[in-house]
Scaffold this motif. Structure first.
Motif, PDB file in Angstrom:
ATOM      1  N   PRO A 224       5.450  -3.973  -5.278  1.00 35.63           N
ATOM      2  CA  PRO A 224       5.854  -4.211  -6.676  1.00 35.63           C
ATOM      3  C   PRO A 224       5.692  -2.956  -7.523  1.00 35.63           C
ATOM      4  O   PRO A 224       4.913  -2.055  -7.208  1.00 35.63           O
ATOM      5  N   ARG A 225       6.419  -2.925  -8.625  1.00 39.50           N
ATOM      6  CA  ARG A 225       6.328  -1.786  -9.543  1.00 39.50           C
ATOM      7  C   ARG A 225       5.282  -1.974 -10.645  1.00 39.50           C
ATOM      8  O   ARG A 225       4.522  -1.054 -10.921  1.00 39.50           O
ATOM      9  N   PRO A 226       5.197  -3.129 -11.307  1.00 42.31           N
ATOM     10  CA  PRO A 226       4.188  -3.267 -12.365  1.00 42.31           C
ATOM     11  C   PRO A 226       2.773  -3.180 -11.791  1.00 42.31           C
ATOM     12  O   PRO A 226       2.506  -3.653 -10.683  1.00 42.31           O
ATOM     13  N   LEU A 227       1.863  -2.603 -12.575  1.00 43.13           N
ATOM     14  CA  LEU A 227       0.508  -2.349 -12.105  1.00 43.13           C
ATOM     15  C   LEU A 227      -0.189  -3.623 -11.636  1.00 43.13           C
ATOM     16  O   LEU A 227      -0.792  -3.648 -10.557  1.00 43.13           O
ATOM     17  N   GLY A 228      -0.133  -4.689 -12.412  1.00 48.91           N
ATOM     18  CA  GLY A 228      -0.865  -5.898 -12.060  1.00 48.91           C
ATOM     19  C   GLY A 228      -0.420  -6.474 -10.732  1.00 48.91           C
ATOM     20  O   GLY A 228      -1.244  -6.785  -9.859  1.00 48.91           O
ATOM     21  N   ALA A 229       0.893  -6.609 -10.542  1.00 48.28           N
ATOM     22  CA  ALA A 229       1.413  -7.151  -9.289  1.00 48.28           C
ATOM     23  C   ALA A 229       1.159  -6.188  -8.135  1.00 48.28           C
ATOM     24  O   ALA A 229       0.924  -6.607  -6.998  1.00 48.28           O
ATOM     25  N   ARG A 230       1.188  -4.900  -8.432  1.00 50.27           N
ATOM     26  CA  ARG A 230       0.981  -3.888  -7.401  1.00 50.27           C
ATOM     27  C   ARG A 230      -0.451  -3.924  -6.876  1.00 50.27           C
ATOM     28  O   ARG A 230      -0.696  -3.815  -5.662  1.00 50.27           O
ATOM     29  N   ILE A 231      -1.423  -4.094  -7.781  1.00 45.81           N
ATOM     30  CA  ILE A 231      -2.819  -4.208  -7.360  1.00 45.81           C
ATOM     31  C   ILE A 231      -2.983  -5.412  -6.441  1.00 45.81           C
ATOM     32  O   ILE A 231      -3.585  -5.324  -5.363  1.00 45.81           O
ATOM     33  N   ASP A 232      -2.444  -6.559  -6.861  1.00 48.33           N
ATOM     34  CA  ASP A 232      -2.557  -7.778  -6.055  1.00 48.33           C
ATOM     35  C   ASP A 232      -1.942  -7.575  -4.673  1.00 48.33           C
ATOM     36  O   ASP A 232      -2.512  -7.995  -3.653  1.00 48.33           O
ATOM     37  N   TRP A 233      -0.793  -6.919  -4.622  1.00 53.78           N
ATOM     38  CA  TRP A 233      -0.113  -6.691  -3.350  1.00 53.78           C
ATOM     39  C   TRP A 233      -0.954  -5.830  -2.424  1.00 53.78           C
ATOM     40  O   TRP A 233      -1.113  -6.135  -1.235  1.00 53.78           O
ATOM     41  N   HIS A 234      -1.511  -4.744  -2.942  1.00 54.28           N
ATOM     42  CA  HIS A 234      -2.302  -3.846  -2.110  1.00 54.28           C
ATOM     43  C   HIS A 234      -3.583  -4.518  -1.618  1.00 54.28           C
ATOM     44  O   HIS A 234      -4.037  -4.259  -0.499  1.00 54.28           O
ATOM     45  N   LEU A 235      -4.178  -5.356  -2.434  1.00 52.93           N
ATOM     46  CA  LEU A 235      -5.409  -6.016  -2.021  1.00 52.93           C
ATOM     47  C   LEU A 235      -5.178  -6.995  -0.877  1.00 52.93           C
ATOM     48  O   LEU A 235      -6.134  -7.413  -0.213  1.00 52.93           O
ATOM     49  N   ARG A 236      -3.920  -7.367  -0.627  1.00 52.69           N
ATOM     50  CA  ARG A 236      -3.602  -8.300   0.450  1.00 52.69           C
ATOM     51  C   ARG A 236      -3.097  -7.607   1.712  1.00 52.69           C
ATOM     52  O   ARG A 236      -2.795  -8.275   2.693  1.00 52.69           O
TER      53      ARG A 236
END
Length: 387
Positions: A224-236
């Motif tokens: 994802p591009r937005p920071l919030g969604a990107r953090i969630d994606w990387h944590l998974r």
């Protein structure tokens, strides 16, 4: 403990993303306060060691820990730093000195020196390989001496900075000249990608290389591009999950409370609520915003990212790959002739690091455990001892 599977080791990739998880709302609006809350349990279990490289991530964690320790009347954290000979691109000594002076923690600072010590199959890696086998990441052994220093206490790391604070796609160009430059760059990148399935994984059979490349590109496109969604994606991502699992197992074996503050749920939800909608921000700008002017300027000043391949690809690895006889790899995945040709030149591809460790361990298995001692005057019947 989660471990890499043979496919991961052979291909040099760690792909896979878990399903979305529902995150609780942040209880602290200020990311710096949330970060301080994350480091507090470690400070309450001294010695509180900080794995400190001098980069932005570990500097931010160290600064937060020092700030909290002095406010709460707790012992200062102990920064532990590696310095390397023969690896100029990994040299961060100037920034290390600046940060330590700014935080006034020079009295407790421990500096470790390494030459070939941290090679992929050097003396430190061998201890880890013999105890645990091949782990992810292949450079986890760098932290083994730091964990040993923290034995009985706690350890803070900057793990998660690459996932939470970095890796942003570049913002769109604003001038005609910049747009033309971006277009040229994109065309060259497209041409490289056309060749990448084979050029990027030349030690794999072509069908396997194409399969890995397609999976890798598909995962990249889903970031994802937005920071919030990107953090969630990387944590998974499996990459991070395996790293945390292996690191945690090593720490637990040394009675160390391991905390990665940049992966703390309170911190990343607070950061997402503050800036989760943003799509383009530099790492140093984000760290400066988290600091909010409350930390010394040396913590947030922009600096180049160190490169560590020279630390792990040294003489022990060079000697081992030169002597490899071509046995031990999965012939369905790896083109043995191609791998031998690649390993005949130096430096070798970074993607083959896991294979180096796997093949070295197969050729140098751990010594057998000593049999349990049985008292000579035992009167009760013998019982089978299992491990």
């Amino acid at each position: 403990m989660l471990r890499p599977i043979p496919y991961d080791i052979c291909t040099g990739t760690m792909l896979g993303v878990g399903p979305p998880v529902r995150c609780a709302a942040a209880t602290v609006a200020d990311p710096l306060v949330a970060l301080e809350q994350a480091v507090l349990p470690a400070l309450r279990r001294p010695p509180c060691v900080v794995s400190f490289s001098g980069g932005l991530d570990s500097s931010l964690v160290l600064a937060a820990a020092v700030r909290v320790a002095r406010r709460e009347g707790l012992p200062d954290p102990v920064p532990v730093t590696w310095r390397f000979t023969g690896a100029p691109r990994a040299d961060e000594s100037a920034w290390q000195d600046r940060v330590v002076r700014a935080l006034a923690v020079g009295g407790s600072w421990q500096v470790l020196s390494a030459d070939d010590d941290l090679d992929l199959v050097g003396p430190v890696a061998r201890r880890l390989l013999h105890r645990y086998g091949v782990l992810h990441p292949v450079n986890l052994h760098l932290h083994l001496p730091i964990v040993e220093i923290a034995a009985g206490g706690s350890l803070l790391t900057g793990l998660g900075g690459d996932q939470v604070l970095a890796g942003w796609r570049r913002p769109p160009p604003t001038s005609t000249r910049a747009r033309v430059g971006r277009l040229r760059h994109d065309v060259r990148a497209w041409l490289r990608r056309r060749r990448l399935p084979l050029a990027g994984f030349p030690w794999l059979h072509p069908p396997v290389a194409r399969e890995v490349h397609r999976a890798y590109r598909a995962e990249q496109r889903h970031e994802p591009r937005p920071l919030g969604a990107r953090i969630d994606w990387h944590l998974r991502r499996r990459d991070l999950l395996l790293t945390c699992s292996a690191f945690g197992a090593v720490a637990a074996d040394h009675d160390v409370t391991l905390i990665h503050p940049l992966l703390d749920g309170g911190f990343h939800t607070s950061l997402a609520e503050r800036a989760g909608h943003r799509r383009h921000v530099s790492r140093d700008a984000l760290v400066a915003e988290i600091s909010g002017g409350s930390l010394p300027a040396e913590i947030t000043w922009p600096r180049r990212k160190a490169r560590f391949l020279e630390v792990f690809f040294r003489d022990p690895t060079r000697g081992f790959v030169a002597s490899w006889d071509g046995t031990g790899v999965d012939p369905d995945l790896v083109d043995v002739a191609a791998l031998r040709e690649l390993w005949s030149r130096w430096p070798i591809p970074g993607g083959t690091a896991g294979l180096v460790q796997q093949l070295w361990l197969a050729a140098n298995p751990p010594p057998p455990r000593p049999a349990p001692r049985v008292p000579a005057n035992r009167s009760e019947p013998d019982t089978e001892v299992t491990w």
